[in-house]
Scaffold this motif. Structure first.
Motif, PDB file in Angstrom:
ATOM      1  N   LEU A  23     -59.931 -43.009 -27.905  1.00  0.00           N
ATOM      2  CA  LEU A  23     -60.956 -41.983 -27.759  1.00  0.00           C
ATOM      3  C   LEU A  23     -62.029 -42.405 -26.759  1.00  0.00           C
ATOM      4  O   LEU A  23     -62.405 -41.634 -25.861  1.00  0.00           O
ATOM      5  CB  LEU A  23     -61.597 -41.703 -29.125  1.00  0.00           C
ATOM      6  CG  LEU A  23     -62.765 -40.710 -29.141  1.00  0.00           C
ATOM      7  CD1 LEU A  23     -62.355 -39.358 -28.579  1.00  0.00           C
ATOM      8  CD2 LEU A  23     -63.291 -40.536 -30.572  1.00  0.00           C
ATOM      9  N   HIS A  27     -62.656 -40.975 -23.060  1.00  0.00           N
ATOM     10  CA  HIS A  27     -63.940 -40.398 -22.660  1.00  0.00           C
ATOM     11  C   HIS A  27     -64.409 -40.983 -21.325  1.00  0.00           C
ATOM     12  O   HIS A  27     -64.779 -40.255 -20.405  1.00  0.00           O
ATOM     13  CB  HIS A  27     -64.979 -40.693 -23.749  1.00  0.00           C
ATOM     14  CG  HIS A  27     -66.346 -40.166 -23.450  1.00  0.00           C
ATOM     15  ND1 HIS A  27     -66.836 -38.995 -23.991  1.00  0.00           N
ATOM     16  CD2 HIS A  27     -67.336 -40.643 -22.653  1.00  0.00           C
ATOM     17  CE1 HIS A  27     -68.061 -38.778 -23.539  1.00  0.00           C
ATOM     18  NE2 HIS A  27     -68.396 -39.774 -22.728  1.00  0.00           N
ATOM     19  N   ASN A  47     -54.711 -37.257 -16.277  1.00  0.00           N
ATOM     20  CA  ASN A  47     -53.494 -37.451 -17.045  1.00  0.00           C
ATOM     21  C   ASN A  47     -53.621 -38.611 -18.034  1.00  0.00           C
ATOM     22  O   ASN A  47     -53.240 -38.505 -19.200  1.00  0.00           O
ATOM     23  CB  ASN A  47     -52.343 -37.706 -16.068  1.00  0.00           C
ATOM     24  CG  ASN A  47     -51.032 -37.759 -16.792  1.00  0.00           C
ATOM     25  OD1 ASN A  47     -50.666 -36.787 -17.448  1.00  0.00           O
ATOM     26  ND2 ASN A  47     -50.348 -38.886 -16.719  1.00  0.00           N
ATOM     27  N   ALA A  49     -56.429 -39.776 -19.271  1.00  0.00           N
ATOM     28  CA  ALA A  49     -57.385 -39.352 -20.305  1.00  0.00           C
ATOM     29  C   ALA A  49     -56.693 -38.438 -21.314  1.00  0.00           C
ATOM     30  O   ALA A  49     -56.887 -38.564 -22.529  1.00  0.00           O
ATOM     31  CB  ALA A  49     -58.578 -38.644 -19.664  1.00  0.00           C
ATOM     32  N   LEU A  50     -55.890 -37.551 -20.799  1.00  0.00           N
ATOM     33  CA  LEU A  50     -55.179 -36.598 -21.653  1.00  0.00           C
ATOM     34  C   LEU A  50     -54.252 -37.328 -22.618  1.00  0.00           C
ATOM     35  O   LEU A  50     -54.226 -37.051 -23.823  1.00  0.00           O
ATOM     36  CB  LEU A  50     -54.397 -35.654 -20.748  1.00  0.00           C
ATOM     37  CG  LEU A  50     -53.652 -34.494 -21.360  1.00  0.00           C
ATOM     38  CD1 LEU A  50     -54.576 -33.637 -22.211  1.00  0.00           C
ATOM     39  CD2 LEU A  50     -53.036 -33.634 -20.247  1.00  0.00           C
ATOM     40  N   ILE A  53     -56.375 -39.038 -25.276  1.00  0.00           N
ATOM     41  CA  ILE A  53     -56.926 -38.119 -26.283  1.00  0.00           C
ATOM     42  C   ILE A  53     -55.810 -37.679 -27.239  1.00  0.00           C
ATOM     43  O   ILE A  53     -56.021 -37.567 -28.459  1.00  0.00           O
ATOM     44  CB  ILE A  53     -57.609 -36.906 -25.611  1.00  0.00           C
ATOM     45  CG1 ILE A  53     -58.812 -37.368 -24.761  1.00  0.00           C
ATOM     46  CG2 ILE A  53     -58.053 -35.870 -26.649  1.00  0.00           C
ATOM     47  CD1 ILE A  53     -59.865 -38.166 -25.508  1.00  0.00           C
ATOM     48  N   THR A  56     -55.342 -40.429 -29.580  1.00  0.00           N
ATOM     49  CA  THR A  56     -56.462 -40.424 -30.521  1.00  0.00           C
ATOM     50  C   THR A  56     -56.163 -39.503 -31.691  1.00  0.00           C
ATOM     51  O   THR A  56     -56.403 -39.851 -32.859  1.00  0.00           O
ATOM     52  CB  THR A  56     -57.746 -39.913 -29.816  1.00  0.00           C
ATOM     53  OG1 THR A  56     -58.002 -40.702 -28.667  1.00  0.00           O
ATOM     54  CG2 THR A  56     -58.932 -39.956 -30.753  1.00  0.00           C
ATOM     55  N   GLN A  57     -55.669 -38.320 -31.363  1.00  0.00           N
ATOM     56  CA  GLN A  57     -55.374 -37.357 -32.428  1.00  0.00           C
ATOM     57  C   GLN A  57     -54.374 -37.940 -33.432  1.00  0.00           C
ATOM     58  O   GLN A  57     -54.508 -37.758 -34.640  1.00  0.00           O
ATOM     59  CB  GLN A  57     -54.823 -36.063 -31.834  1.00  0.00           C
ATOM     60  CG  GLN A  57     -55.892 -35.269 -31.086  1.00  0.00           C
ATOM     61  CD  GLN A  57     -55.319 -34.017 -30.436  1.00  0.00           C
ATOM     62  OE1 GLN A  57     -54.547 -34.093 -29.484  1.00  0.00           O
ATOM     63  NE2 GLN A  57     -55.685 -32.863 -30.962  1.00  0.00           N
ATOM     64  N   ASP A  79     -60.814 -34.786 -36.056  1.00  0.00           N
ATOM     65  CA  ASP A  79     -62.035 -34.301 -35.406  1.00  0.00           C
ATOM     66  C   ASP A  79     -63.283 -34.811 -36.115  1.00  0.00           C
ATOM     67  O   ASP A  79     -64.249 -35.214 -35.467  1.00  0.00           O
ATOM     68  CB  ASP A  79     -62.053 -32.769 -35.363  1.00  0.00           C
ATOM     69  CG  ASP A  79     -61.206 -32.226 -34.219  1.00  0.00           C
ATOM     70  OD1 ASP A  79     -60.995 -32.954 -33.232  1.00  0.00           O
ATOM     71  OD2 ASP A  79     -60.758 -31.075 -34.310  1.00  0.00           O
ATOM     72  N   ALA A  82     -63.771 -38.294 -35.164  1.00  0.00           N
ATOM     73  CA  ALA A  82     -64.198 -38.457 -33.774  1.00  0.00           C
ATOM     74  C   ALA A  82     -65.650 -38.026 -33.575  1.00  0.00           C
ATOM     75  O   ALA A  82     -66.396 -38.679 -32.855  1.00  0.00           O
ATOM     76  CB  ALA A  82     -63.287 -37.651 -32.847  1.00  0.00           C
ATOM     77  N   PHE A  83     -66.031 -36.942 -34.211  1.00  0.00           N
ATOM     78  CA  PHE A  83     -67.296 -36.306 -33.838  1.00  0.00           C
ATOM     79  C   PHE A  83     -68.435 -36.510 -34.838  1.00  0.00           C
ATOM     80  O   PHE A  83     -69.562 -36.145 -34.560  1.00  0.00           O
ATOM     81  CB  PHE A  83     -67.080 -34.814 -33.599  1.00  0.00           C
ATOM     82  CG  PHE A  83     -66.204 -34.531 -32.413  1.00  0.00           C
ATOM     83  CD1 PHE A  83     -66.718 -34.639 -31.126  1.00  0.00           C
ATOM     84  CD2 PHE A  83     -64.866 -34.188 -32.566  1.00  0.00           C
ATOM     85  CE1 PHE A  83     -65.908 -34.399 -30.023  1.00  0.00           C
ATOM     86  CE2 PHE A  83     -64.046 -33.946 -31.465  1.00  0.00           C
ATOM     87  CZ  PHE A  83     -64.573 -34.065 -30.192  1.00  0.00           C
ATOM     88  N   MET A 249     -70.769 -36.969 -26.413  1.00  0.00           N
ATOM     89  CA  MET A 249     -69.492 -36.488 -26.937  1.00  0.00           C
ATOM     90  C   MET A 249     -69.659 -35.619 -28.177  1.00  0.00           C
ATOM     91  O   MET A 249     -68.944 -34.642 -28.368  1.00  0.00           O
ATOM     92  CB  MET A 249     -68.609 -37.692 -27.279  1.00  0.00           C
ATOM     93  CG  MET A 249     -67.231 -37.345 -27.752  1.00  0.00           C
ATOM     94  SD  MET A 249     -66.226 -38.840 -27.918  1.00  0.00           S
ATOM     95  CE  MET A 249     -66.516 -39.263 -29.621  1.00  0.00           C
TER      96      MET A 249
END
Lengths: 261, 312, 261, 312
Positions: A23, A27, A47, A49-50, A53, A56-57, A79, A82-83, A249
């Protein structure tokens, strides 16, 4: 077969660490979007970063699933993890939260991490935890590509102009400080090793050392002297940078609590 | 000129022009301008959306937005390649963008102020772009036509994702719905401006139409866009910020209010809210990256030299 | 004597604008803490930021007091207004949210704002609203000092080396775009003028013009050509920068809702 | 040496030494080192606290923190002035700091990770600093003694503000209390290290004591600090992170655990968590500010030239 609760706490931590690395590095890499030195790099970085992420999920999803075994109201979602955690609850390595610096520093950071990540995922594919093994298998394909790319660029820039060489050397020298932590086993790593879930970090280090030495040689770069090991990320003691990453973020989730997006 | 006549006949017959074919200088120049503007727009267009990647509200939305911005860079890449087939290099085109000589779509000179703007850009800006680009899939120049086919497929995906963001916001809290309405208020008129000035004032149009590198008039496409978008706004429960908007039974489409062309020309002139920032960001990326590009070139030369030495 | 509700809505907006200008510029200035070119500037900038945050407390306090006349549960506190509004509810001028840039840009921004702020506070001391007049009186003393300092530095750097001259000129050219908004009266300004609470912005502009022209002449700097007026801040349509400022500034209040500090 | 003897007699008699008085070279050098280290610490000390100004949780806390950081810069300023009376310029001292030749207090090489760290710094770091500085108000060198009087007054104010932050956190939510405990855990040992190595290992001590530029031993001050601070922690309901800590009735003070001097020397060597960042920040501020300082100097010269011309 039910796993012992203590192992699951360690596995929860372990999944958080793997997820948080993805994550936070995802970022950092995504900060480059639209600002990189050439269009091809914009594409490649987006790519990477994608992929991160996406990984991360998976890891944070696994962490939440495990947490659901003991947490009232069920485990947190990827989520929420992460957040809605503050910096002290993040478990990523110090290396990945370091600021982007120039493009050379971003690349050096990526290469140092990719070499570790690739070795880790290679080992984790044989994990006794099936879920972890499956995630590792999927992620390993992506990360092999990341490593090919970052290695290739490190070689080309190290063995490029005098300026590109010196920028890469400086980047390595600056970041080396944070690489010791990659191999510093603590009780979580020990529990995972004992349970056959995670690898021996000494083995990972050997693979990493070989990769680094081979590549730096090709890149005509000098391996920095091993020195003091800067640590803390894995137990939530970070650098001053992470707080700023999270403030940015997490803004929307914090400012609009409970909203769905 | 018989060559020109033969050229026009091929176009009229629906035969694609390929890079090695003879073509009039005007055709080449117009195409280079059009394709490179489009490419530049994809490049600059990364910035307003990129502005929300680090703040996307969920991991899923972050991944979708990353993929979208990556697609845009990819579109930029194939469009530059299409332009290169006409004898201009990417370096030349980049230089034109960074010196301010070349234009890019003015829509990207507006700021993205909330997450809803990411939805609105997908829905409205990509929606308008598709409206412009769908006909270009049939344009007379082969490489451009093929690039457009690929671009359109991805853009319509982006548009759906943008609309989906708006939908979620409109089904959300009152604050989220207000965010969505505010985004529509700010992006509606600039989206209509994306089709360019009214046909009456549009230059180059007739010749471009004949050459089939422009296939519909600006007003025609704008009307189609309004007719498509207004019901979508209604479905979301949002109000289009145009008091003069109303259904016209006779023409089977919506009448809409006067566009503020003064604003349009101010933005084109460089006075939009973000013109300077967008250009500054691109110039900085280019300048800061000089050592990187030079490093790669130097390495390639060294490698070539080593191969020559090994062969000798 | 009871004031009409409509005036109070306008006065609420007016106090927010004045407070938000102080808050956002105070934030920007405080970003320099420990990073300025000389120790004396570290001290001076901290002092300016401190004054501005103090003025924020007064203006946002007034806004909350006014809001208490109609808001259920009472008006919001200055802290709630500062830390719990999203960007679209902020009413500061675009000028003050612009990034610091180099020290020259920070100084130019300060001078352009101080000249306006000083004229505004001068006029507001005669406001028909006693509370506003009192705040203005207190703030005016501080801002007179800010203006003396920023004017003095603009002159010294404009008439310094070729480099300092060109940096100051560039800073002015970059920021000029955002100065038109300082004098653009809307319905709130009109209501305040009609109520004898706020000044005529044309008068403020005349004072500002005189200050700017006199100072730039002494500084051997060129007044940029008037051009397009960039606007929006006063009605909540900001630049992309404000969101980042708020994400950072509001993090703790957002992440720990309801906590007391 | 009769001059040295006379000097020592003045000191013994409690007479302040002033800049113009004769003094031994060693006295001068030691003082310059000590005062400039202290000044550098104030300068670098702006950074860890400055890190939370933009994120302070209330306007009041933000104002207090700004005022505090401003005070620190002010202390730096008078300490540099005190050092200058000994014949060294601020430019020289700055150069020594930026080149890494001069030291500053190692405590500032630890990061401020949460808001509670701002409380802990005020409470513990300023607390320890005061413990060091109070006796220095009586030191033999006049300008330093006077600077310390002023500094101590402000520092004790800062310490109370820091303790007040901790108090609010400890009275707050469980998360806030945990934040406070975590800050104490991280700052406790580095604060004890601020008093320097044990007397046994401390160099220069005996001479400095005789000259009254050091008035108490490191261990003595450290003990006082522990004795003062432990009850404060108890009052907050926090646990000092030292399992060996316990009251010793005989000595009327606390026994405390072994300090990790290996860590102390690592940080001194440059391997603390933030050494590089702190130095990089100061070097960048200095380099980026070169044009500014040169501009001011050039203007001053022009003005002087104009005055000369007007006078001529």
């Amino acid at each position: 077969m039910a796993r012992a609760a203590t192992d699951d706490t360690a596995l929860f931590e372990y999944a958080l660490r793997l997820g948080d690395n993805c994550l936070i590095l995802g970022h950092r890499v995504s900060e480059w979007c639209g600002h990189s030195p050439v269009l091809e790099e914009d594409i490649a970085l987006a790519n990477v970063a994608l992929d991160l992420i996406g990984q991360t999920q998976l890891w944070l999803g696994l962490a939440g699933e495990i947490e659901g075994q003991w947490r009232e109201g069920g485990g947190r979602s990827a989520d929420d993890l992460a957040f809605l955690r503050d910096a002290g609850a993040f478990r990523n390595l110090l290396l990945v939260e370091q600021p982007n610096g120039d493009f050379g520093k971003t690349l050096a950071r990526q290469f140092l991490f990719d070499a570790w990540h690739n070795a880790m995922l290679g080992a984790l594919q044989g994990s006794a935890d099936k879920r972890a093994a499956e995630i590792a298998e999927k992620a390993a394909k992506e990360v092999a590509y990341h490593l090919n790319r970052s290695r290739d660029l490190v070689v080309r820039l190290g063995d490029g102009t005098a300026e590109s060489h010196s920028r890469m050397q400086r980047a390595l020298d600056d970041l080396w400080f944070y690489t010791g932590e990659l191999f510093l086993a603590d009780e979580v790593d020990a529990a995972m090793l004992a349970a056959g879930i995670g690898p021996d970090l000494d083995d990972i280090r050997a693979q990493w050392d070989a990769e680094i030495d081979r590549t730096l040689k090709q890149a005509t770069l000098r391996r920095p002297d091993s020195g003091h090991v800067q640590k803390g990320g894995k137990r939530g003691v970070h650098s001053e940078h992470l707080g700023y990453v999270l403030a940015e973020m997490q803004f929307l989730q914090r400012a609009y609590p409970g909203a769905r997006w | 000129d018989p060559q020109e006549r033969a050229f026009q006949e091929r176009i009229d017959a629906g035969i694609k022009i390929e890079p090695k074919d003879w073509m009039p200088e005007g055709y080449r120049k117009t195409l280079i301008r059009q394709i490179s503007q489009h490419a530049h727009s994809e490049i600059v267009g990364q910035l307003p959306e990129g502005n929300w990647i680090t703040r996307a509200p969920t991991l899923e939305r972050k991944a979708i937005l990353l993929a979208k911005v990556q697609d845009e860079a990819g579109h930029g890449l194939y469009l530059y390649c299409a332009a290169e087939t006409l004898g201009v290099s990417r370096d030349q085109l980049t230089e034109q963008l960074l010196s301010g000589k070349a234009k890019y779509s003015s829509i990207f000179n507006y700021p993205t102020l909330t997450w809803a703007d990411i939805g609105a850009i997908g829905w409205l800006v990509d929606g308008a772009a598709i409206m412009n680009q769908v006909p270009l899939q049939r344009c007379s120049f082969g490489p451009y036509s093929r690039a457009m086919i690929r671009v359109c497929k991805e853009e319509s995906f982006h548009q759906r994702q943008g609309y989906d963001i708006m939908m979620k916001l409109c089904q959300g809290t009152p604050e989220q719905k207000a965010m969505a309405q505010d985004a529509l208020n700010r992006w509606w008129w600039p989206s209509l401006m994306m089709f360019g000035p009214s046909d009456a004032e549009s230059v180059h149009s007739a010749q471009s139409m004949a050459w089939k590198i422009k296939l519909n008039s600006n007003d025609e496409l704008r009307q189609k866009f309004v007719d498509q978008t207004v019901p979508q706004a209604e479905y979301l429960g949002l109000t289009v910020p145009d008091p003069d908007l109303k259904w016209n039974e006779d023409k089977g489409g919506y009448d809409y209010g006067e566009i503020d062309w003064a604003e349009f020309f101010e933005v084109i002139k460089g006075n939009g809210p973000c013109n300077r920032e967008r250009m500054a960001a691109r110039v900085k990326a280019h300048e800061d990256g000089a050592w990187f590009r030079e490093g790669l070139m130097a390495h390639a030369e060294k490698q070539a030299e080593r191969r020559r030495n090994a062969a000798a």
